[in-house]
Design a protein around this motif. Structure first.
Motif, PDB file in Angstrom:
ATOM      1  N   PHE A 119       0.593  -1.403  -0.011  1.00  0.00           N
ATOM      2  CA  PHE A 119      -0.218  -0.344   0.013  1.00  0.00           C
ATOM      3  C   PHE A 119       0.563   1.371   0.156  1.00  0.00           C
ATOM      4  N   PHE A 120       0.067   2.166  -0.383  1.00  0.00           N
ATOM      5  CA  PHE A 120       1.115   3.974  -0.713  1.00  0.00           C
ATOM      6  C   PHE A 120       0.551   4.573   0.891  1.00  0.00           C
ATOM      7  N   CYS A 121       1.175   5.128   1.875  1.00  0.00           N
ATOM      8  CA  CYS A 121       1.050   5.917   2.303  1.00  0.00           C
ATOM      9  C   CYS A 121       2.574   7.146   2.234  1.00  0.00           C
ATOM     10  N   CYS A 122       2.563   8.346   2.337  1.00  0.00           N
ATOM     11  CA  CYS A 122       3.615   9.708   2.177  1.00  0.00           C
ATOM     12  C   CYS A 122       4.367   9.100   0.966  1.00  0.00           C
ATOM     13  N   ASP A 123       3.453   8.907  -0.505  1.00  0.00           N
ATOM     14  CA  ASP A 123       4.495   8.680  -1.550  1.00  0.00           C
ATOM     15  C   ASP A 123       5.766   7.140  -1.540  1.00  0.00           C
ATOM     16  N   GLN A 124       5.070   6.298  -0.214  1.00  0.00           N
ATOM     17  CA  GLN A 124       6.442   5.571  -0.472  1.00  0.00           C
ATOM     18  C   GLN A 124       5.562   4.136  -0.517  1.00  0.00           C
ATOM     19  N   VAL A 125       5.969   3.240  -0.627  1.00  0.00           N
ATOM     20  CA  VAL A 125       5.412   1.825  -0.491  1.00  0.00           C
ATOM     21  C   VAL A 125       5.404   1.066   0.547  1.00  0.00           C
ATOM     22  N   PHE A 126       4.445   0.475   1.160  1.00  0.00           N
ATOM     23  CA  PHE A 126       5.106  -0.444   2.507  1.00  0.00           C
ATOM     24  C   PHE A 126       4.487  -1.785   2.092  1.00  0.00           C
ATOM     25  N   GLY A 127       4.450  -2.569   3.265  1.00  0.00           N
ATOM     26  CA  GLY A 127       3.966  -4.121   3.157  1.00  0.00           C
ATOM     27  C   GLY A 127       3.484  -4.698   3.903  1.00  0.00           C
ATOM     28  N   MET A 128       2.471  -5.124   4.826  1.00  0.00           N
ATOM     29  CA  MET A 128       2.482  -6.204   5.041  1.00  0.00           C
ATOM     30  C   MET A 128       2.082  -7.024   5.514  1.00  0.00           C
ATOM     31  N   ASN A 129       2.298  -8.384   5.791  1.00  0.00           N
ATOM     32  CA  ASN A 129       2.060  -9.670   5.778  1.00  0.00           C
ATOM     33  C   ASN A 129       0.593  -9.998   5.535  1.00  0.00           C
ATOM     34  N   ILE A 130      -0.094 -10.692   4.368  1.00  0.00           N
ATOM     35  CA  ILE A 130      -1.064 -10.905   4.093  1.00  0.00           C
ATOM     36  C   ILE A 130      -1.936 -11.272   5.930  1.00  0.00           C
ATOM     37  N   ARG A 131      -1.497 -12.241   6.368  1.00  0.00           N
ATOM     38  CA  ARG A 131      -1.939 -12.998   7.283  1.00  0.00           C
ATOM     39  C   ARG A 131      -1.894 -11.238   8.856  1.00  0.00           C
ATOM     40  N   GLN A 132      -1.996 -11.022   8.581  1.00  0.00           N
ATOM     41  CA  GLN A 132      -2.285  -9.767   9.723  1.00  0.00           C
ATOM     42  C   GLN A 132      -2.873  -9.247   8.865  1.00  0.00           C
ATOM     43  N   VAL A 133      -3.539  -9.037   7.397  1.00  0.00           N
ATOM     44  CA  VAL A 133      -5.350  -8.270   7.223  1.00  0.00           C
ATOM     45  C   VAL A 133      -6.420  -9.001   7.559  1.00  0.00           C
TER      46      VAL A 133
END
Length: 192
Positions: free
Chosen positions: A49-63
């Motif tokens: 996902f985008f936040c502050c013009d940066q791409v971040f990622g989180m493990n799908i198991r946390q979603v």
């Protein structure tokens, strides 16, 4: 909310998504509905996902789910990035503004911005982000450790991945301070 009404709301919202968001949503739905999926394979899946013009990622198991930004009720005496609580699926959940957590201006509901509902210490929290990017497979050998930052509290960044863009991997469990975690363990009825 009745299931049929929820389905209509989802269908209405789909028409506003970009092609990339629809593809990411489809891949996420495939993961959610995989009855006999390999748990090891899902451990390598990350929602980006985008936040502050940066791409971040989180493990799908946390979603848990991805929704539009709902109305948020502010909480007194909480961290600036803890924007308040929101009613999601008949539950009051804390809403964390990732932009503010990163020291930037708050997320503005742009039509692409959304809330990623996650699970932190057996409690749902919503993380406000600018836009969803994709669901990507990231193997452990692709992840570099983040540089050590003395004097900065960025323990939530757990790794860095180089793709078309640099992806900063975050651990949602480390996004909140100890005081915020104490607030999360209050009974839901005390939050709103």
């Amino acid at each position: 909310m009745q299931i049929d009404a929820l389905r209509r709301k989802i269908a209405d919202r789909l028409s506003t998504l970009s092609d990339e968001q629809v593809e990411a949503l489809w891949e996420y739905m495939q993961i959610l509905t995989a009855a006999d999926g390999d748990p090891l394979e899902n451990s390598n899946k990350y929602l980006t996902f985008f936040c502050c013009d940066q791409v971040f990622g989180m493990n799908i198991r946390q979603v848990v789910q991805i929704i539009g930004i709902p109305p948020i009720t502010p909480l007194p005496e909480s961290s600036a990035y803890l924007r308040g609580v929101a009613a999601v699926r008949d539950e009051m959940i804390p809403a964390v503004d990732l932009r503010v957590r990163l020291g930037r201006d708050p997320v503005v509901d742009s039509g692409k911005s959304c809330m990623v509902v996650t699970n932190v210490q057996d409690r749902s929290i919503g993380i406000l982000v600018d836009a969803i990017s994709n669901v990507e497979t990231i193997l452990p050998e692709e992840i570099c450790p983040p540089p050590r930052q003395d004097g900065h509290n960025a323990d939530y960044v757990t790794g860095i991945v180089k793709r078309n863009a640099v992806i900063l991997l975050v651990d949602v469990n480390a996004l909140l301070t100890a005081g915020d975690l104490d607030l999360l363990h209050m009974p839901a009825s005390a939050l709103g």
